[in-house]
Design a protein around this motif. Structure first.
Motif, mmCIF file in Angstrom:
data_model
loop_
_atom_site.group_PDB
_atom_site.id
_atom_site.type_symbol
_atom_site.label_atom_id
_atom_site.label_comp_id
_atom_site.label_asym_id
_atom_site.label_seq_id
_atom_site.Cartn_x
_atom_site.Cartn_y
_atom_site.Cartn_z
ATOM 1 N N GLY A 74 0.796 -1.222 0.000
ATOM 2 C CA GLY A 74 0.000 0.000 0.000
ATOM 3 C C GLY A 74 0.825 1.266 0.000
ATOM 4 O O GLY A 74 0.623 2.152 -0.836
ATOM 5 N N ILE A 75 1.780 1.368 0.920
ATOM 6 C CA ILE A 75 2.640 2.564 0.980
ATOM 7 C C ILE A 75 3.548 2.626 -0.243
ATOM 8 O O ILE A 75 3.758 3.698 -0.831
ATOM 9 C CB ILE A 75 3.483 2.567 2.274
ATOM 10 N N GLY A 76 4.089 1.482 -0.637
ATOM 11 C CA GLY A 76 4.956 1.467 -1.820
ATOM 12 C C GLY A 76 4.217 1.917 -3.063
ATOM 13 O O GLY A 76 4.712 2.750 -3.834
ATOM 14 N N SER A 77 3.012 1.372 -3.276
ATOM 15 C CA SER A 77 2.215 1.758 -4.445
ATOM 16 C C SER A 77 1.786 3.208 -4.367
ATOM 17 O O SER A 77 1.840 3.951 -5.360
ATOM 18 C CB SER A 77 0.976 0.856 -4.555
ATOM 19 N N ALA A 78 1.345 3.646 -3.179
ATOM 20 C CA ALA A 78 0.875 5.032 -3.020
ATOM 21 C C ALA A 78 2.004 6.030 -3.229
ATOM 22 O O ALA A 78 1.798 7.100 -3.824
ATOM 23 C CB ALA A 78 0.248 5.208 -1.638
ATOM 24 N N SER A 79 3.198 5.705 -2.742
ATOM 25 C CA SER A 79 4.343 6.604 -2.923
ATOM 26 C C SER A 79 4.678 6.751 -4.405
ATOM 27 O O SER A 79 4.877 7.876 -4.909
ATOM 28 C CB SER A 79 5.564 6.071 -2.155
ATOM 29 N N ARG A 80 4.740 5.644 -5.128
ATOM 30 C CA ARG A 80 5.029 5.707 -6.562
ATOM 31 C C ARG A 80 3.917 6.423 -7.315
ATOM 32 O O ARG A 80 4.171 7.221 -8.229
ATOM 33 C CB ARG A 80 5.194 4.294 -7.121
ATOM 34 N N PHE A 81 2.683 6.143 -6.929
ATOM 35 C CA PHE A 81 1.523 6.777 -7.544
ATOM 36 C C PHE A 81 1.606 8.307 -7.411
ATOM 37 O O PHE A 81 1.428 9.041 -8.390
ATOM 38 C CB PHE A 81 0.256 6.241 -6.875
ATOM 39 N N SER A 82 1.919 8.789 -6.213
ATOM 40 C CA SER A 82 2.016 10.232 -5.974
ATOM 41 C C SER A 82 3.171 10.856 -6.751
ATOM 42 O O SER A 82 3.035 11.944 -7.327
ATOM 43 C CB SER A 82 2.181 10.510 -4.475
ATOM 44 N N LEU A 83 4.304 10.180 -6.766
ATOM 45 C CA LEU A 83 5.467 10.703 -7.472
ATOM 46 C C LEU A 83 5.199 10.798 -8.981
ATOM 47 O O LEU A 83 5.553 11.792 -9.628
ATOM 48 C CB LEU A 83 6.684 9.819 -7.210
ATOM 49 N N TYR A 84 4.549 9.790 -9.551
ATOM 50 C CA TYR A 84 4.232 9.822 -10.984
ATOM 51 C C TYR A 84 3.175 10.882 -11.297
ATOM 52 O O TYR A 84 3.250 11.541 -12.334
ATOM 53 C CB TYR A 84 3.763 8.443 -11.452
ATOM 54 N N LEU A 85 2.198 11.040 -10.410
ATOM 55 C CA LEU A 85 1.204 12.096 -10.632
ATOM 56 C C LEU A 85 1.865 13.463 -10.614
ATOM 57 O O LEU A 85 1.556 14.333 -11.441
ATOM 58 C CB LEU A 85 0.110 12.037 -9.553
ATOM 59 N N GLY A 86 2.778 13.681 -9.636
ATOM 60 C CA GLY A 86 3.480 14.959 -9.562
ATOM 61 C C GLY A 86 4.300 15.252 -10.790
ATOM 62 O O GLY A 86 4.500 16.408 -11.175
ATOM 63 N N SER A 87 4.766 14.189 -11.453
ATOM 64 C CA SER A 87 5.565 14.346 -12.674
ATOM 65 C C SER A 87 4.717 14.335 -13.938
ATOM 66 O O SER A 87 5.253 14.405 -15.042
ATOM 67 C CB SER A 87 6.607 13.229 -12.755
ATOM 68 N N GLY A 88 3.390 14.190 -13.795
ATOM 69 C CA GLY A 88 2.496 14.198 -14.945
ATOM 70 C C GLY A 88 2.464 12.890 -15.724
ATOM 71 O O GLY A 88 2.005 12.864 -16.864
ATOM 72 N N MET A 89 2.906 11.796 -15.131
ATOM 73 C CA MET A 89 2.973 10.492 -15.823
ATOM 74 C C MET A 89 1.808 9.615 -15.361
ATOM 75 O O MET A 89 1.970 8.660 -14.598
ATOM 76 C CB MET A 89 4.326 9.829 -15.546
ATOM 77 N N LYS A 90 0.614 9.919 -15.858
ATOM 78 C CA LYS A 90 -0.595 9.258 -15.360
ATOM 79 C C LYS A 90 -0.704 7.795 -15.793
ATOM 80 O O LYS A 90 -1.249 6.969 -15.051
ATOM 81 C CB LYS A 90 -1.835 10.030 -15.808
ATOM 82 N N GLU A 91 -0.219 7.455 -16.956
ATOM 83 C CA GLU A 91 -0.295 6.067 -17.397
ATOM 84 C C GLU A 91 0.573 5.178 -16.517
ATOM 85 O O GLU A 91 0.183 4.059 -16.161
ATOM 86 C CB GLU A 91 0.138 5.958 -18.864
ATOM 87 N N LYS A 92 1.750 5.677 -16.156
ATOM 88 C CA LYS A 92 2.611 4.927 -15.252
ATOM 89 C C LYS A 92 1.955 4.797 -13.880
ATOM 90 O O LYS A 92 2.058 3.747 -13.235
ATOM 91 C CB LYS A 92 3.964 5.624 -15.112
ATOM 92 N N ALA A 93 1.260 5.855 -13.458
ATOM 93 C CA ALA A 93 0.561 5.804 -12.175
ATOM 94 C C ALA A 93 -0.517 4.725 -12.187
ATOM 95 O O ALA A 93 -0.706 3.999 -11.205
ATOM 96 C CB ALA A 93 -0.048 7.174 -11.859
ATOM 97 N N ALA A 94 -1.241 4.599 -13.305
ATOM 98 C CA ALA A 94 -2.281 3.566 -13.428
ATOM 99 C C ALA A 94 -1.670 2.166 -13.389
ATOM 100 O O ALA A 94 -2.227 1.247 -12.773
ATOM 101 C CB ALA A 94 -3.063 3.771 -14.715
ATOM 102 N N ASP A 95 -0.520 1.988 -14.029
ATOM 103 C CA ASP A 95 0.154 0.691 -13.997
ATOM 104 C C ASP A 95 0.573 0.314 -12.577
ATOM 105 O O ASP A 95 0.507 -0.858 -12.182
ATOM 106 C CB ASP A 95 1.392 0.711 -14.902
ATOM 107 N N VAL A 96 1.011 1.306 -11.811
ATOM 108 C CA VAL A 96 1.399 1.069 -10.420
ATOM 109 C C VAL A 96 0.212 0.544 -9.617
ATOM 110 O O VAL A 96 0.331 -0.412 -8.840
ATOM 111 C CB VAL A 96 1.948 2.360 -9.782
#
Length: 467
Positions: A74-96
């Motif tokens: 949960g924390i690992g996925s959420a951390s990556r999700f937030s970092l990708y959103l901040g960088s504008g990489m939404k497709e990568k966030a969805a894969d996470v």
């Protein structure tokens, strides 16, 4: 990247407003999660007695391992999700998210099967005595069924919080806790099911929380999940695990501490006037009472994670520092309240969990006051280790998460009782707390200096690479 940050409130909203919006539901969710064990402890204490409380204490490490798995994903996925959103990489966030969901189900089922297969030797290792074992087996055989539900619910709640839905995350946990609270007295006092009844009530509550969590997968705000996102990738799993490792291993360390603590209490308790079972039961109550305070601190820490992760990914480092400072201030105020209650109202707190003889209360009061004497600084380590995970630095977070439990507390639990007997177990807690606080303070000061340097150089690219 800048346009994405401008559109998302995490990048421009007032920090105190964001922390209130994300941390309060997270705190409530964590408190509700803690209530599963607290409510069981209260009703079992009233309906079964202190042997029932000792049984839930012996079984508790299995729950902490379960939560460790949930935090890893949960924390690992959420951390990556937030970092990708901040960088504008939404497709990568969805894969996470998709990869994380697959991990939740796989790990949850495997863990439940292993617990059922090896339950007796596990409970023996966790300190179960001959008198406690029947209660512990009856309780854990049933709660193991709900462990996959617990893992999925907690992991999805972290993702929902990172997606900007902290209130939904809170409701998921609240549904299960309310059901558990209602059903506990019915199964224990009406149906006379004892510890098994408490376990059944817990699993029913966890199942309905699980249904709520799964429902959110079709309602993500920031990304749209498709079938192609739900696939397991070894590389993605390892990256997710690396960012959730510090939080997860902190829970594993708590489990190791509980095992050492339980066995030390029974060994040295048998050589004292208190006996074997009374210290075991008292320790369980004290630790789970402290878990309420820790739940508030962890809730603040988890509420910070989306704010810190997004702004670090977007290169807004001043907002990262302000979020951390505000979280630490909130933690210190809350920890001071907890310190006051533990020092001045121990008997009143302990009396909520059933009755005991004079020796039981004598030990329990001393244990609460002494073991939790440095509780006021505990939250600094928890928030700081999660801070490093949120900015994509799992190694530093991992080291910090291990300082109190593994580097200091476990060795002290072994050495001090050799010198002071059962009193040495009490002294180990505050000594480890203070040592971990010093190490954490030095680490976080160094990281804050580095972040200030990044501000002055006006770094344009997001700097969330693992270091």
């Amino acid at each position: 990247m800048k346009s994405e940050a401008a559109e998302n409130p995490l990048g421009y909203e007032k920090i105190s407003t964001l922390l209130k919006e994300f941390a309060i539901p997270s705190v409530i969710a964590m408190l509700v999660s803690s209530l599963y064990n607290i409510v069981d402890q209260i009703f079992i204490g009233q309906g079964v007695g202190y042997l029932g409380n000792a049984a839930t204490n012996v079984a508790y490490p299995l729950t902490t391992i379960c939560l460790a798995i949930a935090l890893l994903i949960g924390i690992g996925s959420a951390s990556r999700f937030s970092l990708y959103l901040g960088s504008g990489m939404k497709e990568k966030a969805a894969d996470v998210v998709g990869n994380g969901v697959c991990m939740m189900f796989l790990f949850g089922i495997l863990y439940a099967v292993l617990v059922e297969l090896f339950l007796d030797p596990l409970l023996t290792a966790f300190g179960a005595t001959a008198d406690v074992m029947p209660y512990a087996v009856s309780y854990t055989r049933i709660t193991a069924v709900g462990m996959p539900f617990l893992i999925v619910t907690n992991a999805v709640c972290n993702l929902a919080r990172a997606d900007g839905s902290p209130k939904y995350s809170m409701v998921c946990m609240l549904v299960g806790a309310v059901l558990n609270t209602i059903l506990d007295p019915i199964f224990i006092f009406v149906f006379h099911q004892g510890v098994a009844g408490a376990a059944i009530a817990t699993v029913i509550g966890q199942f309905f929380s699980f249904l709520m969590a799964v429902r959110y997968l079709w309602n993500f705000k920031q990304v749209k999940l498709e079938r192609k996102n739900f696939r397991l990738s070894a590389k993605e799993c390892l990256t997710t695990a690396s960012l959730g490792m510090s939080n997860s291993l902190n829970q594993v360390a708590i489990t190791l501490v509980q095992i050492v603590l339980n066995n030390s209490l029974t060994y040295y308790g048998a050589r004292s006037v208190y006996g074997m079972e009374a210290p075991l039961a008292a320790c369980g109550i004290v630790m789970k009472t402290n878990a309420i305070l820790l739940a508030v601190i962890v809730g603040i820490s988890q509420g910070c994670q989306p704010i810190i992760g997004f702004n670090y990914g977007a290169g807004k480092y001043e907002r990262v520092r302000r979020t951390y400072r505000l979280a630490i201030c909130c933690n210190l105020v809350i920890s001071a309240v907890g310190f006051g209650l533990f020092q001045f109202c121990p008997r009143q707190i302990l009396s909520l969990f059933g009755s005991g003889d004079a020796l039981y209360y004598e030990f329990a009061v001393r244990f609460m006051r002494t073991y939790l004497f440095m509780v006021i600084v505990n939250g600094v380590q928890l928030i700081s280790s999660n801070f490093f995970a949120a900015i994509g630095k799992p190694v530093k977070g991992l080291v910090l998460s291990m300082t109190r439990q593994v580097l200091f507390l476990i060795p002290l639990l072994v050495v001090l009782p050799m010198i002071f007997g059962i009193d040495g177990i009490m002294f180990a807690g505050p000594t480890a707390d203070f040592a971990a606080f010093v190490v954490t303070s030095l680490s976080i000061m160094g990281e804050m200096r580095r972040i200030r340097e990044m501000e002055t150089t006006a770094a344009v690219r997001p700097a969330f690479q693992t270091r």
